[in-house]
Write a protein that holds these residues in place. Structure first.
Motif, PDB file in Angstrom:
ATOM      1  N   MET A   1      93.847  18.077 -15.655  1.00 25.77           N
ATOM      2  CA  MET A   1      93.757  16.638 -14.799  1.00 25.77           C
ATOM      3  C   MET A   1      94.042  15.256 -15.141  1.00 25.77           C
ATOM      4  SD  MET A   1      91.037  16.719 -11.656  1.00 25.77           S
ATOM      5  CE  MET A   1      90.654  18.152 -11.253  1.00 25.77           C
ATOM      6  N   HIS A   2      93.016  15.465 -16.404  1.00 21.70           N
ATOM      7  CA  HIS A   2      93.696  13.569 -17.388  1.00 21.70           C
ATOM      8  C   HIS A   2      94.995  14.257 -16.998  1.00 21.70           C
ATOM      9  CE1 HIS A   2      89.163  14.895 -18.596  1.00 21.70           C
ATOM     10  NE2 HIS A   2      88.720  14.830 -17.606  1.00 21.70           N
ATOM     11  N   ASN A   3      95.521  14.641 -17.521  1.00 24.34           N
ATOM     12  CA  ASN A   3      97.054  14.464 -18.017  1.00 24.34           C
ATOM     13  C   ASN A   3      97.916  13.813 -16.864  1.00 24.34           C
ATOM     14  OD1 ASN A   3      96.151  15.389 -20.685  1.00 24.34           O
ATOM     15  ND2 ASN A   3      97.367  17.784 -19.930  1.00 24.34           N
ATOM     16  N   TYR A   4      97.425  13.913 -15.608  1.00 19.68           N
ATOM     17  CA  TYR A   4      97.600  12.895 -14.810  1.00 19.68           C
ATOM     18  C   TYR A   4      97.358  11.264 -14.255  1.00 19.68           C
ATOM     19  CZ  TYR A   4     100.073  17.795 -13.756  1.00 19.68           C
ATOM     20  OH  TYR A   4     100.167  18.948 -14.213  1.00 19.68           O
ATOM     21  N   LEU A   5      96.735  10.343 -15.102  1.00 21.32           N
ATOM     22  CA  LEU A   5      96.243   9.731 -14.278  1.00 21.32           C
ATOM     23  C   LEU A   5      96.610   8.960 -14.664  1.00 21.32           C
ATOM     24  CD1 LEU A   5      92.107  10.304 -15.156  1.00 21.32           C
ATOM     25  CD2 LEU A   5      92.968  10.414 -13.690  1.00 21.32           C
ATOM     26  N   ASP A   6      96.940   7.314 -13.986  1.00 22.41           N
ATOM     27  CA  ASP A   6      97.000   6.393 -14.483  1.00 22.41           C
ATOM     28  C   ASP A   6      96.878   5.166 -15.685  1.00 22.41           C
ATOM     29  OD1 ASP A   6      99.598   7.089 -11.914  1.00 22.41           O
ATOM     30  OD2 ASP A   6      98.000   5.856 -11.191  1.00 22.41           O
ATOM     31  N   CYS A  13      88.901   0.526 -21.285  1.00 24.82           N
ATOM     32  CA  CYS A  13      88.855   0.669 -20.384  1.00 24.82           C
ATOM     33  C   CYS A  13      89.714   1.473 -19.492  1.00 24.82           C
ATOM     34  CB  CYS A  13      89.967  -0.374 -18.667  1.00 24.82           C
ATOM     35  SG  CYS A  13      89.388  -2.132 -19.222  1.00 24.82           S
ATOM     36  N   GLY A  14      88.630   2.309 -18.402  1.00 24.85           N
ATOM     37  CA  GLY A  14      89.314   4.317 -18.272  1.00 24.85           C
ATOM     38  C   GLY A  14      88.555   4.605 -16.605  1.00 24.85           C
ATOM     39  N   ARG A  15      88.298   5.992 -16.322  1.00 22.39           N
ATOM     40  CA  ARG A  15      88.139   6.445 -15.027  1.00 22.39           C
ATOM     41  C   ARG A  15      87.464   7.335 -14.894  1.00 22.39           C
ATOM     42  NH1 ARG A  15      92.495   4.763 -11.557  1.00 22.39           N
ATOM     43  NH2 ARG A  15      94.193   3.666 -12.548  1.00 22.39           N
ATOM     44  N   CYS A  26      89.930   1.565 -12.696  1.00 28.54           N
ATOM     45  CA  CYS A  26      89.511   1.261 -14.293  1.00 28.54           C
ATOM     46  C   CYS A  26      88.160   0.328 -14.012  1.00 28.54           C
ATOM     47  CB  CYS A  26      90.883   0.744 -15.093  1.00 28.54           C
ATOM     48  SG  CYS A  26      92.918   1.866 -15.116  1.00 28.54           S
ATOM     49  N   GLY A  27      87.960   1.064 -14.768  1.00 25.33           N
ATOM     50  CA  GLY A  27      86.526  -0.031 -14.525  1.00 25.33           C
ATOM     51  C   GLY A  27      85.741   0.539 -16.489  1.00 25.33           C
ATOM     52  N   VAL A  28      84.931  -0.070 -17.169  1.00 26.53           N
ATOM     53  CA  VAL A  28      83.875   0.418 -17.162  1.00 26.53           C
ATOM     54  C   VAL A  28      83.538   2.088 -17.503  1.00 26.53           C
ATOM     55  CG1 VAL A  28      81.712  -0.586 -16.696  1.00 26.53           C
ATOM     56  CG2 VAL A  28      81.965  -0.002 -18.953  1.00 26.53           C
ATOM     57  N   CYS A  29      82.932   2.275 -19.116  1.00 22.80           N
ATOM     58  CA  CYS A  29      82.786   4.206 -18.392  1.00 22.80           C
ATOM     59  C   CYS A  29      81.311   3.821 -19.347  1.00 22.80           C
ATOM     60  CB  CYS A  29      83.385   4.358 -20.006  1.00 22.80           C
ATOM     61  SG  CYS A  29      85.130   4.958 -19.884  1.00 22.80           S
ATOM     62  N   PRO A  30      80.730   4.895 -17.834  1.00 20.30           N
ATOM     63  CA  PRO A  30      79.074   5.047 -18.415  1.00 20.30           C
ATOM     64  C   PRO A  30      78.362   5.179 -19.761  1.00 20.30           C
ATOM     65  CG  PRO A  30      80.125   6.285 -16.665  1.00 20.30           C
ATOM     66  CD  PRO A  30      80.835   6.139 -17.366  1.00 20.30           C
ATOM     67  N   SER A  38      93.455   9.871 -22.629  1.00 21.44           N
ATOM     68  CA  SER A  38      94.048  10.201 -21.112  1.00 21.44           C
ATOM     69  C   SER A  38      93.597   9.104 -20.240  1.00 21.44           C
ATOM     70  CB  SER A  38      94.084  11.905 -20.435  1.00 21.44           C
ATOM     71  OG  SER A  38      94.575  12.588 -21.736  1.00 21.44           O
ATOM     72  N   TYR A  39      92.620   8.495 -20.290  1.00 20.59           N
ATOM     73  CA  TYR A  39      92.278   7.032 -19.782  1.00 20.59           C
ATOM     74  C   TYR A  39      91.018   8.047 -18.524  1.00 20.59           C
ATOM     75  CZ  TYR A  39      96.416   4.535 -21.592  1.00 20.59           C
ATOM     76  OH  TYR A  39      96.879   4.445 -22.138  1.00 20.59           O
ATOM     77  N   ALA A  40      90.420   8.666 -19.209  1.00 21.48           N
ATOM     78  CA  ALA A  40      89.808   9.125 -18.399  1.00 21.48           C
ATOM     79  C   ALA A  40      87.889   8.911 -19.376  1.00 21.48           C
ATOM     80  CB  ALA A  40      89.661  11.072 -18.287  1.00 21.48           C
ATOM     81  N   CYS A  41      86.582   9.017 -18.871  1.00 17.95           N
ATOM     82  CA  CYS A  41      85.537   8.373 -19.586  1.00 17.95           C
ATOM     83  C   CYS A  41      85.376  10.289 -19.575  1.00 17.95           C
ATOM     84  CB  CYS A  41      84.337   7.344 -18.302  1.00 17.95           C
ATOM     85  SG  CYS A  41      85.714   5.897 -18.107  1.00 17.95           S
ATOM     86  N   THR A  42      84.659  10.191 -20.812  1.00 19.69           N
ATOM     87  CA  THR A  42      84.419  12.196 -21.367  1.00 19.69           C
ATOM     88  C   THR A  42      82.794  11.007 -21.934  1.00 19.69           C
ATOM     89  OG1 THR A  42      85.196  11.541 -23.662  1.00 19.69           O
ATOM     90  CG2 THR A  42      86.743  12.834 -20.941  1.00 19.69           C
ATOM     91  N   PRO A  43      82.314  12.099 -22.070  1.00 23.51           N
ATOM     92  CA  PRO A  43      80.512  12.343 -22.755  1.00 23.51           C
ATOM     93  C   PRO A  43      80.690  12.272 -24.240  1.00 23.51           C
ATOM     94  CG  PRO A  43      80.618  13.829 -20.950  1.00 23.51           C
ATOM     95  CD  PRO A  43      81.741  13.236 -20.641  1.00 23.51           C
ATOM     96  N   CYS A  44      80.238  11.681 -24.464  1.00 23.11           N
ATOM     97  CA  CYS A  44      79.552  11.387 -26.337  1.00 23.11           C
ATOM     98  C   CYS A  44      79.177  13.035 -26.539  1.00 23.11           C
ATOM     99  CB  CYS A  44      79.057  10.469 -26.401  1.00 23.11           C
ATOM    100  SG  CYS A  44      80.120   8.885 -26.453  1.00 23.11           S
ATOM    101  N   ARG A  45      79.770  13.371 -26.920  1.00 22.29           N
ATOM    102  CA  ARG A  45      79.147  14.901 -27.169  1.00 22.29           C
ATOM    103  C   ARG A  45      79.496  15.430 -29.032  1.00 22.29           C
ATOM    104  NH1 ARG A  45      76.579  13.663 -24.075  1.00 22.29           N
ATOM    105  NH2 ARG A  45      75.964  15.289 -22.148  1.00 22.29           N
ATOM    106  N   ASP A  46      80.425  14.285 -29.568  1.00 23.28           N
ATOM    107  CA  ASP A  46      80.181  14.491 -31.151  1.00 23.28           C
ATOM    108  C   ASP A  46      78.602  14.991 -31.886  1.00 23.28           C
ATOM    109  OD1 ASP A  46      83.038  15.191 -30.741  1.00 23.28           O
ATOM    110  OD2 ASP A  46      83.433  12.879 -31.228  1.00 23.28           O
ATOM    111  N   GLU A  47      78.851  15.299 -32.907  1.00 25.13           N
ATOM    112  CA  GLU A  47      77.880  15.197 -33.681  1.00 25.13           C
ATOM    113  C   GLU A  47      78.082  14.025 -35.385  1.00 25.13           C
ATOM    114  OE1 GLU A  47      75.392  16.758 -33.964  1.00 25.13           O
ATOM    115  OE2 GLU A  47      75.825  18.554 -32.653  1.00 25.13           O
TER     116      GLU A  47
END
Length: 300
Positions: A1-6, A13-15, A26-30, A38-47
């Motif tokens: 789904m992320h691949n289809y975001l403008d 800036c992300g969605r 488009c705006g600030v990520c939480p 892909s311009y999607a805001c994804t949670p930080c889950r890296d170590e």
């Protein structure tokens, strides 16, 4: 789904995915998330990487070193006094408790580990300066903590250091009947100063803290020896071996130097150079003694 975001303008800036299953504009990520490719805001889950942990360790020991320095300046004793040992122990308890609580307050809450977003480049620390302005019309405000949680956790830690000092130091001072106003007053200056430095230079410190550790250790070693009244090689060497206070101070300088060398992730054989600054000062002190230059002038 992320691949289809403008595409969104700018690099931060992300969605965000809304509750109804659609994507926001488009705006600030939480907080605690970051825009991906892909311009999607994804949670930080890296170590956290080892280097990032070492960075947090460096920021953690700074207040403790400052506390110890001003406690020692206030004591003005050649040997460890009862007052100095008690206040130093109190400072250690304060910063250790602040470090533990700061870690527990970050995601995942109440666990001694941290979720993080990967640090990719220096601009990640200064997203304030990268708000896009397409066609010089409206500005997208996408300022965020792209290096979550490396900025906020240090600020929380400094605040907890200050709070713990107000809560713990008076209790310990009254329990053991010691007085130390000057170190507390000093902390009221250096803790806000450290906060200001972190807020403005955190990205630069992140990439340079190994070199800062090495430089601080070498400068502190030189200052420590330069404050000795007897600048002879024999006196400096004996005091470094037999005087307990000097042994502890020099050991701390060596540990800081070893920390900086280890953080560079070069060959660990370089750790054998840790005693070099102390030995270099002792060996070359006779060439820098002002008395030697006065003797030469008198002969001329």
């Amino acid at each position: 789904m992320h691949n289809y975001l403008d595409r969104c303008p700018g690099i931060y800036c992300g969605r965000s995915l809304l509750d109804n299953g659609t994507w926001s504009s488009c705006g600030v990520c939480p907080r605690g998330s970051r825009v991906n490719a892909s311009y999607a805001c994804t949670p930080c889950r890296d170590e956290l990487t080892t280097y990032s942990w070492l960075y947090l360790g460096f920021m953690t020991i700074l207040p403790l070193m400052m506390h110890c320095f001003f406690i020692d300046m206030d004591a003005k004793d050649r040997k460890f006094s009862r007052k100095q040992l008690i206040l130093t122990a109190s400072a250690f308890i304060e910063v250790a408790l602040a470090a533990i609580l700061a870690t527990l307050f970050m995601e995942p809450m109440w666990e001694m580990r941290l979720y993080a977003c990967e640090v990719r480049k220096l601009t990640d620390w200064y997203t304030l300066f990268y708000n896009p302005n397409p066609n010089y019309e409206s500005t997208y405000h996408c300022t965020q903590e792209a290096v979550y949680p490396l900025q906020t956790i240090v600020l929380v830690y400094y605040f907890l250091c200050l709070l713990n000092m107000f809560l713990i130091r008076p209790v310990i001072s009254s329990m053991f009947d010691v007085r130390g106003k000057a170190p507390i007053y000093s902390a009221l200056y250096f803790l806000p100063l450290l906060t200001l430095i972190h807020g403005t230079c955190c990205g630069l410190i992140y990439y340079s803290f190994p070199y800062l550790s090495i430089a601080m250790s070498m400068v502190a070693t030189a200052i420590h020896y330069a404050m000795k009244l007897d600048q002879s090689q024999k006196a400096l060497l004996l005091s470094s071996v037999w005087e307990m206070k000097n042994v502890v101070i020099i050991s701390v300088h060596w540990l800081l130097l070893a920390f900086g060398i280890s953080s560079l992730n070069y060959h660990y054989a370089l750790l054998c150079l840790v005693p070099f600054p102390s030995l270099f000062y002792i060996v070359t002190v006779r060439f820098t003694d002002p008395g030697e230059f006065r003797e030469i002038e008198s002969r001329i």
